[in-house]
Design an enzyme around this catalytic site. Structure first.
Site, short mmCIF file in Angstrom:
data_model
loop_
_atom_site.label_atom_id
_atom_site.label_comp_id
_atom_site.label_asym_id
_atom_site.label_seq_id
_atom_site.Cartn_x
_atom_site.Cartn_y
_atom_site.Cartn_z
N ASP A 173 0.83 -1.21 0.00
CA ASP A 173 0.00 0.00 0.00
C ASP A 173 0.86 1.26 0.00
O ASP A 173 1.60 1.51 0.95
CB ASP A 173 -0.88 -0.05 1.26
CG ASP A 173 -1.84 1.10 1.36
OD1 ASP A 173 -1.83 1.97 0.48
OD2 ASP A 173 -2.60 1.14 2.35
N ASP A 195 -10.56 4.88 -0.50
CA ASP A 195 -11.23 3.91 0.38
C ASP A 195 -12.75 4.01 0.28
O ASP A 195 -13.31 5.11 0.17
CB ASP A 195 -10.83 4.16 1.84
CG ASP A 195 -9.35 3.93 2.08
OD1 ASP A 195 -8.57 3.94 1.13
OD2 ASP A 195 -8.99 3.74 3.25
C1 GAL Z 1 -5.21 2.72 3.34
C2 GAL Z 1 -5.88 1.65 2.51
C3 GAL Z 1 -6.81 0.87 3.39
C4 GAL Z 1 -6.03 0.28 4.55
C5 GAL Z 1 -5.24 1.35 5.29
C6 GAL Z 1 -4.30 0.76 6.31
O1 GAL Z 1 -4.32 3.40 2.61
O2 GAL Z 1 -6.57 2.24 1.44
O3 GAL Z 1 -7.47 -0.14 2.64
O4 GAL Z 1 -5.18 -0.73 4.07
O5 GAL Z 1 -4.48 2.10 4.39
O6 GAL Z 1 -3.58 1.74 7.00
#
Ligand code: GAL
Length: 420
Positions: free
Chosen positions: A161, A221
């Site tokens: 990510d 998200d």
């Molecule tokens: C975001 C992501 C989420 C989750 C989160 C964890 O960037 O889009 O799905 O993984 O980070 O911190």
């Protein structure tokens, strides 16, 4: 602002301070593939309901619940730890990447072995920054070492990510950071599915498949809403926003490389510890599930699977809807008609049948008509219609099919040609 949003905003702001990685080796120019995820990955991920409040007990209980409630047997394979399993917050240059020994006393390998013993697979989360989105140590500069560590634990799926750490990064930098981890995973010879999570920024659908990446998020998200006016807190996408975001991207998605519409909100009911959103009705959650299945998104449940009500479990385990998602042809549905709030989506299936979703986005019940010739360019003289939520054959037709669709419902039908 909700507490959780404040948390996310703070995380992203901190992570943005991390410098871009410009000095990594260039990504391979020749397309590569790991041969995995020939149908969209299905499973569960800890984030949508629990955020980083995760521990060994939760994961063991979730695996047990998926076995007991029939989700494993319905096709949900992966049990994925999202952010928050790590021991340390802060920069990787100051801290190592280790599991939290208090919350995971028997370690991550114990959990992967537990999943495998139950016939399931196990996933983990990291990111290319100095820190992940929730502020834990990232993998930047340590890709080979971390891929080796994940493989030694028996990991089968990595969500990598970068949406906080490399938000503004240009495409060549994104290709380098994801390509580096992709190659590091492939070098383990274990078969680890790679999810490149970058909120749809940098158009990953245009380049990620060629780097051995198996799915990539197409947007920011999801929130626990079906149709929230605008974007919640100018960031979150509801179900309909996310669905619309995928229009035109279908051609980039197929066996081994999927557009990812984000983890499911089915069953969160506005009670998530992490996501904003007021929740949705059972009909809306079914529509969400149906449309994610139709467009070929990974189906990663995000609810607390240890305490599902009967309606939610029936949604998750509708095998006729799941079959559309897992169809070997791997063709995502396209929107074939758009009459404002009344829309028709269609998907060709490997056996020559078609799946159709009649989607009523409006606030009133409406009659919707499907014409095979006009909407699907099909010349079948007669066809059989099966309703995939009622689990019933409705009849055989030689004229357009008309049915009532209630507000926010998707009537999902499977059409089979009938010989004269
Ligand atoms: C975001 C992501 C989420 C989750 C989160 C964890 O960037 O889009 O799905 O993984 O980070 O911190």
């Amino acid at each position: 602002m909700t507490t959780s949003l404040l948390r996310s905003a703070r995380r992203c702001a901190l992570a943005l301070l991390a410098p871009l990685v410009l000095s990594m080796p260039a990504a391979a120019a020749k397309p590569v593939s790991n041969g995995l995820a020939l149908t969209p990955p299905m499973g569960w991920s800890s984030w949508n309901n629990f955020g980083d409040s995760i521990d060994e007990k939760l994961i063991v209980e979730t695996i047990d619940a998926m076995v007991a409630n029939g989700m494993r047997d319905a096709g949900y394979q992966y049990v994925n730890l999202d952010d928050g399993w790590q021991r340390y917050k802060g920069n990787r240059r100051d801290r190592p990447l280790e599991f939290d020994p208090v919350r995971f006393p028997r370690g991550i390998k114990y959990l992967a072995d537990y999943a495998h013993a139950k016939g399931m697979k196990f996933g983990i989360y990291s990111g290319p920054g100095q820190t992940t989105c929730a502020g834990y140590t990232g993998s930047e500069g340590h890709e080979a070492e971390d891929a080796k560590l994940f493989a030694s634990w028996g990991v089968d799926h990595l969500k990598y990510d970068s949406c906080c750490s490399h938000k503004e990064a240009p495409v060549p930098v994104l290709k380098t950071i994801f390509g580096t981890m992709s190659r590091a995973l492939m070098a383990q010879r274990r078969g680890i599915v790679l999810h490149a999570c970058h909120c749809g920024w940098g158009q990953p659908w245009e380049w990620a498949a060629d780097m051995g990446i198996n799915h990539w998020r197409i947007g920011q998200d999801i929130s626990d809403d079906f149709d929230y006016p605008g974007n919640r807190e100018k960031y979150y996408f509801d179900v309909l926003d996310t669905l619309d975001r995928g229009i035109g991207l279908e051609k980039h998605s197929g066996p081994g490389h999927w557009n990812d519409y984000d983890m499911l909100i089915v069953g969160l009911n506005g009670r998530s510890k992490e996501l904003v959103g007021a929740g949705a009705s059972n009909v809306e959650y079914r529509t969400h599930f149906s449309m994610w299945a139709m467009v070929g998104s990974p189906l990663l449940a995000g609810a607390d699977l240890r305490s599902l009500d009967a309606d939610t479990l029936a949604t998750f385990t509708n095998k006729e809807i799941i079959a559309l998602n897992q169809d070997p042809l791997g063709k995502p549905a396209e929107k074939v008609r758009d009459d404002g709030v009344l829309q028709v989506y269609a998907k060709e299936l490997a056996d020559g049948s078609y799946a159709v979703a009649l989607l009523n986005r409006g606030s009133a019940t409406a009659d919707m008509t499907l014409s095979l010739r006009r909407d699907l360019a099909l010349t079948w003289k007669k066809y059989r219609v099966r309703d995939l939520w009622r689990h019933q054959d409705i009849g055989t037709y030689d004229i357009p099919f008309t049915t009532e669709v209630i507000s926010h419902e998707a009537r999902v039908l499977r059409l089979y040609p009938v010989a004269e």
